[in-house]
Motif scaffolding. Structure first.
Motif, PDB file in Angstrom:
ATOM      1  N   GLN A  92       0.836  -1.208   0.000  1.00 52.31           N
ATOM      2  CA  GLN A  92       0.000   0.000   0.000  1.00 52.31           C
ATOM      3  C   GLN A  92       0.874   1.264   0.000  1.00 52.31           C
ATOM      4  N   LEU A  93       1.954   1.203   0.755  1.00 56.41           N
ATOM      5  CA  LEU A  93       2.884   2.333   0.811  1.00 56.41           C
ATOM      6  C   LEU A  93       3.743   2.395  -0.442  1.00 56.41           C
ATOM      7  N   LEU A  94       4.093   1.209  -0.910  1.00 54.68           N
ATOM      8  CA  LEU A  94       5.027   1.078  -2.029  1.00 54.68           C
ATOM      9  C   LEU A  94       4.474   1.653  -3.331  1.00 54.68           C
ATOM     10  N   MET A  95       3.232   1.289  -3.649  1.00 52.23           N
ATOM     11  CA  MET A  95       2.698   1.631  -4.979  1.00 52.23           C
ATOM     12  C   MET A  95       2.802   3.125  -5.289  1.00 52.23           C
ATOM     13  N   PRO A  96       2.337   4.017  -4.404  1.00 51.64           N
ATOM     14  CA  PRO A  96       2.488   5.441  -4.732  1.00 51.64           C
ATOM     15  C   PRO A  96       3.949   5.814  -4.955  1.00 51.64           C
ATOM     16  N   GLY A  97       4.842   5.221  -4.169  1.00 46.73           N
ATOM     17  CA  GLY A  97       6.266   5.508  -4.342  1.00 46.73           C
ATOM     18  C   GLY A  97       6.750   5.133  -5.736  1.00 46.73           C
ATOM     19  N   ILE A  98       6.373   3.947  -6.170  1.00 43.01           N
ATOM     20  CA  ILE A  98       6.820   3.512  -7.507  1.00 43.01           C
ATOM     21  C   ILE A  98       6.146   4.318  -8.617  1.00 43.01           C
ATOM     22  N   PHE A  99       4.882   4.655  -8.402  1.00 38.36           N
ATOM     23  CA  PHE A  99       4.204   5.513  -9.385  1.00 38.36           C
ATOM     24  C   PHE A  99       4.981   6.818  -9.574  1.00 38.36           C
ATOM     25  N   VAL A 100       5.296   7.454  -8.447  1.00 35.11           N
ATOM     26  CA  VAL A 100       5.949   8.767  -8.533  1.00 35.11           C
ATOM     27  C   VAL A 100       7.336   8.620  -9.149  1.00 35.11           C
ATOM     28  N   GLN A 101       8.067   7.584  -8.730  1.00 37.73           N
ATOM     29  CA  GLN A 101       9.389   7.373  -9.310  1.00 37.73           C
ATOM     30  C   GLN A 101       9.293   7.215 -10.828  1.00 37.73           C
ATOM     31  N   THR A 102       8.327   6.428 -11.258  1.00 40.41           N
ATOM     32  CA  THR A 102       8.182   6.174 -12.687  1.00 40.41           C
ATOM     33  C   THR A 102       7.876   7.455 -13.460  1.00 40.41           C
ATOM     34  N   VAL A 103       6.917   8.242 -12.972  1.00 36.27           N
ATOM     35  CA  VAL A 103       6.599   9.460 -13.728  1.00 36.27           C
ATOM     36  C   VAL A 103       7.732  10.480 -13.636  1.00 36.27           C
ATOM     37  N   ALA A 104       8.499  10.453 -12.524  1.00 40.35           N
ATOM     38  CA  ALA A 104       9.640  11.365 -12.435  1.00 40.35           C
ATOM     39  C   ALA A 104      10.639  11.046 -13.544  1.00 40.35           C
ATOM     40  N   PHE A 105      10.762   9.772 -13.876  1.00 37.69           N
ATOM     41  CA  PHE A 105      11.706   9.371 -14.926  1.00 37.69           C
ATOM     42  C   PHE A 105      11.253   9.748 -16.338  1.00 37.69           C
TER      43      PHE A 105
END
Ligand SMILES: Nc1ncnc2c1ncn2[C@@H]1O[C@H](COP(=O)(O)OP(=O)(O)OP(=O)(O)O)[C@@H](O)[C@H]1O
Ligand SMILES: [Mg+2]
Lengths: 331, 264
Positions: free
Chosen positions: B57-70
């Motif tokens: 639950q915590l991870l998904m937003p983190g990975i979403f943001v990392q991906t769009v940052a890239f």
């Protein structure tokens, strides 16, 4: 009327340490072709980029079709076509995709863009390859597509930067044919080239540039007179040298015969081109002389530079002598 | 009006590229999906978050943001490649609006993000991610992500226009984005970091974005642990401010750089 005017162009790079253009001036009469001839690094691409609104000179004046290029680049872009030194098309897309994209960017309607693309593909013999990605095209096909893309709006003034560099003789012939047709259609053309032969064939007038300056300009006949036109060269066995000399004298009309005993070569300037060559071959044959080598030597860019500047063109690359015989347009 | 339609033609070109070379989409999707799976199954078991539903639950937003940052990297590399191939010169010789090419590209990269985020969201769902905030908020969360990606894309434009080679663009963007995503709350709480780092991490736009998304997807503990600083208390507002700030700075700078490239 002058379709292109450049006056006193100066362009330096690296904070002035590289002087690409050093007060270059040229102009092109409407509906004619100017060939800009120069070796690598002479400033050809820099000139074309300035004329085509891509680069601002440090100083100087430029106008295309009477429009000031530096003040109204957008107006100029509506009437020019540019095909740069290296084909600039989207490699991932097909030829068709590219032409449609550029057509739309020229603000053609979807239908107009399609019909123009069909026309151009036909004209440039690319219809069969239309649906293939550009990365599968040969160098010549790429160049042709690039040229097609620059013709979408039927520009009044066309800039071609070394349109045949890197093409094989066949590709070069095709490109010449295409350019000939364009010129018959009335476009004003400025093209750059490293080949005297090419400028001679395509251009009404030639401007020779070196180190960012025009060092000579005029019709190709004029230039050739300065350079000394074609030479007939025959290499024979030693015992045939005297006979060969007589034949060359007969064919060339006598002036400027040069005999090099070391090379076993006889040469002289001729004005009748291949006719002189055939005649000489016939005469040699009648006398039973078998030449080791016989040919017409055309003045190369090197000869032009030697004649004009007293030094050979610097920084040159593949200075190949064109094997193809230039067909003269009747003008 | 021409400016918009010109930009959309450039965007369409990018979508066409994806259609002509489907591997491009495939690989844009595979990497983020791989991240979801790796983090979920490698770290997921060992990190106790005290969060209902667990680490994912915590991870998904983190990975979403990392991906769009890239997205920044994709934009920069794409633009540098276009410049090297002379395409940008050709575009600049056309009678089109001066910003169309840049807007076209950033919009195209945003469009690809829609596909990527959808694929990631579905993967997340399969491995146990369950947003609890209702459809509207979830939609809002994804919209946030898209706009953030768009803003980052403009940073990429400036980098892409400034470097001369694709390889430089690749390296430059990695150097820009990696610290940004790791010096954040994306994968671990900031409260465990040394004080100065924690300070940076909490003001990091990636952190506020991650926290904002966690909030929008229905998590209570948005920073992964109670940090108590201003950005950690107001992640939604701070994220909006950051996005506006990034765009307000980088769009004009990029457009100017593009138009001045004739001076080089
Ligand atoms: N961006 C640049 N930075 C620095 N120097 C440059 C740049 N572009 C061109 N030059 C220099 O300016 C001079 C003229 O270059 P230009 O490209 O106009 O020559 P050219 O006649 O087109 O040569 P070629 O036949 O090789 O295409 C060269 O000395 C070149 O090194
Ligand atoms: Mg050049």
């Amino acid at each position: 009327m002058k379709a292109v005017i450049a006056e006193g162009l100066i362009k330096t790079y690296n904070k002035g340490s590289i002087k690409a253009l050093d007060g270059l001036s040229l102009d092109v009469e409407e509906g004619t072709v100017l060939g800009v001839l120069g070796p690598n690094g002479a400033g050809k691409t820099t000139t074309v980029r300035i004329l085509a609104t891509l680069l601002a000179p440090d100083s100087g004046r430029v106008s295309v079709a009477g429009i000031d290029v530096l003040k109204h680049p957008d107006e100029v872009r509506k009437i020019i076509g540019l095909s740069g030194q290296y084909a600039a098309v989207d490699e991932t897309l097909t030829g068709w995709d590219n032409l449609i994209m550029f057509g739309r960017l020229y603000h053609l309607s979807a239908n107009a863009a399609k019909s123009r693309a069909i026309e151009l593909l036909e004209q440039f013999n690319l219809t069969e390859a239309a649906k293939r990605p550009i990365r599968t095209y040969s160098g010549g096909m790429r160049r042709r597509l690039d040229l097609a893309a620059s013709l979408i709006i039927r520009p009044k003034v066309l800039f071609l930067d070394e349109p045949t560099t890197g093409l094989d003789p066949r590709g070069r012939q095709d490109m010449w044919g295409v350019i000939d047709d364009l010129v018959k259609g009335g476009v004003t053309l400025l093209l750059t080239t490293q080949y005297l032969e090419e400028a001679d064939h395509l251009a009404d007038e030639i401007a020779v540039i070196d180190h960012g300056k025009v060092i000579a300009r005029g019709t190709s006949d004029l230039l050739k007179k300065q350079v000394g036109g074609e030479r007939l060269e025959i290499v024979v066995e030693n015992q045939d040298l005297t006979a060969a000399k007589e034949i060359v004298a007969q064919v060339s009309g006598g002036g400027g015969i040069n005999v090099d005993e070391g090379l076993r070569q006889v040469s002289a300037p001729v004005t009748t081109g291949s006719k002189a060559l055939i005649e000489a071959a016939k005469l040699l044959d009648e006398k039973g002389i078998h030449p080791l080598d016989i040919g017409l030597k055309r003045p190369s860019l090197d000869d032009v530079f030697l004649a004009l500047t007293g030094h050979v063109a610097e920084e040159k690359k593949d200075e190949e002598v064109l094997l193809t015989q230039g067909r003269k347009r009747g003008k | 009006m021409n400016a918009i339609s010109d930009a959309l033609i450039i965007t369409k070109r990018q979508l066409l590229q994806l259609a002509r070379v489907p591997e491009l989409i495939l690989f844009s999707i595979i990497q983020p999906i791989m991240f979801v799976l790796l983090f979920r199954f490698v770290f997921g078991g060992s990190i106790d978050t005290g969060q209902p539903g667990g680490y994912v639950q915590l991870l998904m937003p983190g990975i979403f943001v990392q991906t769009v940052a890239f997205t920044l990297a994709a934009t920069a590399v794409g633009l540098t490649a276009d410049m090297q191939k002379g395409l940008i010169d050709r575009f600049r010789s056309l009678p089109i609006s001066r910003s169309a090419v840049l807007f076209g590209r950033t919009l195209g990269d945003a469009a690809l993000n829609i596909v990527v985020l959808t694929a990631m969201g579905l993967t997340g769902y399969i491995v146990g991610w369950r947003p609890t905030s209702g459809l509207f908020n979830v939609f809002l969360g994804f919209s946030f992500l898209l706009v953030f990606g768009f803003a980052m894309s403009w940073v990429g434009v400036l980098i892409g226009l400034s470097v001369r080679e694709e390889r430089v663009a690749t390296n430059a963007t990695f150097i820009a984005v990696f610290p940004l995503t790791f010096l954040s709350n994306a994968f671990a709480p900031t409260t465990g970091m040394p004080k100065p780092l924690q300070y940076i991490a909490e003001w990091n736009p990636v952190s506020t974005m991650v926290a904002a998304c966690r909030q929008l997807f229905g998590l209570e503990n948005q920073f992964g642990a109670t940090a108590g600083s201003f950005p950690s208390e107001n992640p939604l507002m701070m994220s909006i401010v950051y996005m506006i700030l990034i765009m307000a700075v980088f769009i004009p700078l990029s457009v100017r750089k593009y138009n001045n490239s004739s001076k080089r």
